[in-house]
Structure formats: structure tokens, C-alpha cells
Design an enzyme around this catalytic site. Structure first.
Site, PDB file in Angstrom:
ATOM      1  N   GLU A   1       0.700  -1.402   0.340  1.00 30.59           N
ATOM      2  CA  GLU A   1       0.185  -0.105  -0.277  1.00 30.59           C
ATOM      3  C   GLU A   1       0.948   1.543  -0.261  1.00 30.59           C
ATOM      4  O   GLU A   1       0.384   2.309  -0.995  1.00 30.59           O
ATOM      5  CB  GLU A   1      -1.006   0.207   1.525  1.00 30.59           C
ATOM      6  CG  GLU A   1      -2.268  -0.830   0.964  1.00 30.59           C
ATOM      7  CD  GLU A   1      -1.377  -2.520   2.285  1.00 30.59           C
ATOM      8  OE1 GLU A   1      -2.088  -2.915   2.968  1.00 30.59           O
ATOM      9  OE2 GLU A   1      -0.468  -2.574   2.358  1.00 30.59           O
TER      10      GLU A   1
ATOM     11  N   CYS B   1      -0.567   1.733   7.581  1.00 26.08           N
ATOM     12  CA  CYS B   1      -1.562   1.870   5.611  1.00 26.08           C
ATOM     13  C   CYS B   1      -2.718   2.245   5.900  1.00 26.08           C
ATOM     14  O   CYS B   1      -2.982   3.197   5.321  1.00 26.08           O
ATOM     15  CB  CYS B   1      -1.425   0.347   4.983  1.00 26.08           C
ATOM     16  SG  CYS B   1       0.789  -0.085   4.695  1.00 26.08           S
TER      17      CYS B   1
END
Length: 221
Positions: free
Chosen positions: A96, A127
Site C-alpha cells: 500500500e 497503512c
């Protein structure tokens, strides 16, 4: 929705099963000797990785990678959507983060940008926070995340992070069987010289989807 835990082969973890050894045993590489992170990118991922890493089981034994397939559509651009995949290891930089740092800047053109991710598991706390911050700063960005499994969904801090993503405008969804089929058709490589194989759903794919969908609804409620 119980399923027996699976012990993946080296190949399923991204390591060759038939690694050759020299005359003597190779010295094990210490973690501190490895580079700080490694992100693998490409257009299509090997079928064996998809079948193991994307499987929407409740107990994700051995699934220590994140696979992220993406489609980026930018308003006003006549070219085809930007697409591909990233993979990582949880101990290193996450897919990510890599997408936000390396892929998104190349795809944006100052206009409205629509991004769809198909991810093997939902984001970790760090994330999720980064995703939420990015969406709050960039009002022209629209992000939909389709996840195969929920990562540590019973942890309060993970639940709070997922809610923060929703509040920032992220659409978080659990992958349906049709979504797994879409990934198979568009992001999984076929054996060279073979005809394209149809997606074969695994046992309990629908039941597992419903299980995670209920859990996500409880978290985001």
C-alpha cells in the site's frame, strides 16, 4: 467458516522449492544483511501466488505477503487505465505504501483520479492511517479497496484504523467470488502456450465472503 491452516510451500511464499545448493550448505542470510525492503511490481502475478495468497480463509497461516492489484483511471486522459500489481512482505515496506509513493504519482495528472485496489488482505494500522491521510489531502482522489481477507480484524486499533479510512472517503469492500474471478482474468498470468483457464472457485469461497462481509459491517457501523 473454519478451515484447516495450510503450510505453504516455498513457491507459494515466493521462494523456489528446488533452490540449488552448492557443495557445502549455504550460510543463512541474516535479516539485518538483507536490503531494507523489496517491492515486486509487474502486470500479472503467477497463478500459484494468487491461489494461495488471495484465498479468503479465516486462518491465514503462512500468508505473510500482501498482493495488491490496481486500476487507475484519470479523468480527461484518453489513454488506457494504468494497471498492474505489487507484492511485499509484512516485515518490509508494504504494498500500500509503495503504491502511494511510486505508482500514484506517475498516474495522476492534476485531475480527478479513481483508483481501485484488489488486495489479498486489508491494510495494517500504519497503512490505513497513511491511506486516510492521503485521501484527506487529495480531494480529487477516489479510492475503492476490495480485500480478500480482513487482517487482524479483532484488534481494536485495526478496527479504528479501518473506520478512519471510511471517514476519509475510502470505500472498503470484501471481495465477492466475481471479484476473485475478475482478478484471475485480468491480473494472473497463464502458462505460456496454454489456453486461458477458467477461474475455479475454491471450497467455501461464498461462505467465507459472507463471513468477512458481516465482520466488516460490524466494524464500520
Amino acid at each position: 467458516m473454519a478451515e484447516k491452516q495450510e503450510e505453504p510451500s516455498n513457491a507459494q511464499n515466493g521462494e523456489p522449492d528446488n533452490a540449488e545448493e552448492g557443495e557445502g550448505k549455504k550460510k543463512k542470510v541474516k535479516r539485518e544483511d538483507l536490503p531494507p525492503f523489496e517491492i515486486v511490481t509487474g502486470e500479472r502475478l503467477p497463478a500459484i501466488f494468487f491461489k494461495f495468497q488471495f484465498r479468503n480463509v479465516e486462518y491465514s497461516s503462512g500468508r505473510n505477503k500482501t498482493f495488491l492489484c490496481y486500476v487507475v483511471e484519470t479523468q480527461g486522459k484518453e489513454s488506457a487505465p494504468c494497471r498492474g500489481y505489487l507484492e511485499d512482505e509484512h516485515a518490509a515496506a508494504h504494498a500500500e505504501m509503495a503504491f502511494l509513493d511510486t505508482i500514484l504519482p506517475r498516474c495522476e495528472a492534476g485531475g480527478r483520479c479513481s483508483v481501485t485496489w484488489y488486495v489479498s488482505s486489508s491494510p495494517c494500522v500504519s497503512c490505513a492511517q497513511r491511506i486516510a491521510d492521503t485521501l484527506r489531502r487529495n480531494k480529487a482522489l477516489r479510492l475503492t479497496i476490495m480485500v480478500g481477507r480482513l487482517f487482524m480484524w479483532d484488534e481494536p486499533e485495526v478496527q479504528a484504523a479501518l473506520r478512519s479510512m471510511k471517514e476519509a472517503g475510502c470505500k472498503l469492500r470484501i471481495m465477492k467470488p466475481q471479484d476473485f474471478e475478475y482478478v484471475w482474468q485480468n491480473f494472473v498470468e497463464q502458462e505460456e502456450g496454454e489456453e486461458v483457464k477458467s477461474f475455479v472457485p475454491w471450497e467455501d469461497i461464498q461462505e467465507n465472503f459472507q463471513y468477512y462481509e458481516e465482520k466488516l459491517a460490524e466494524i464500520l457501523h
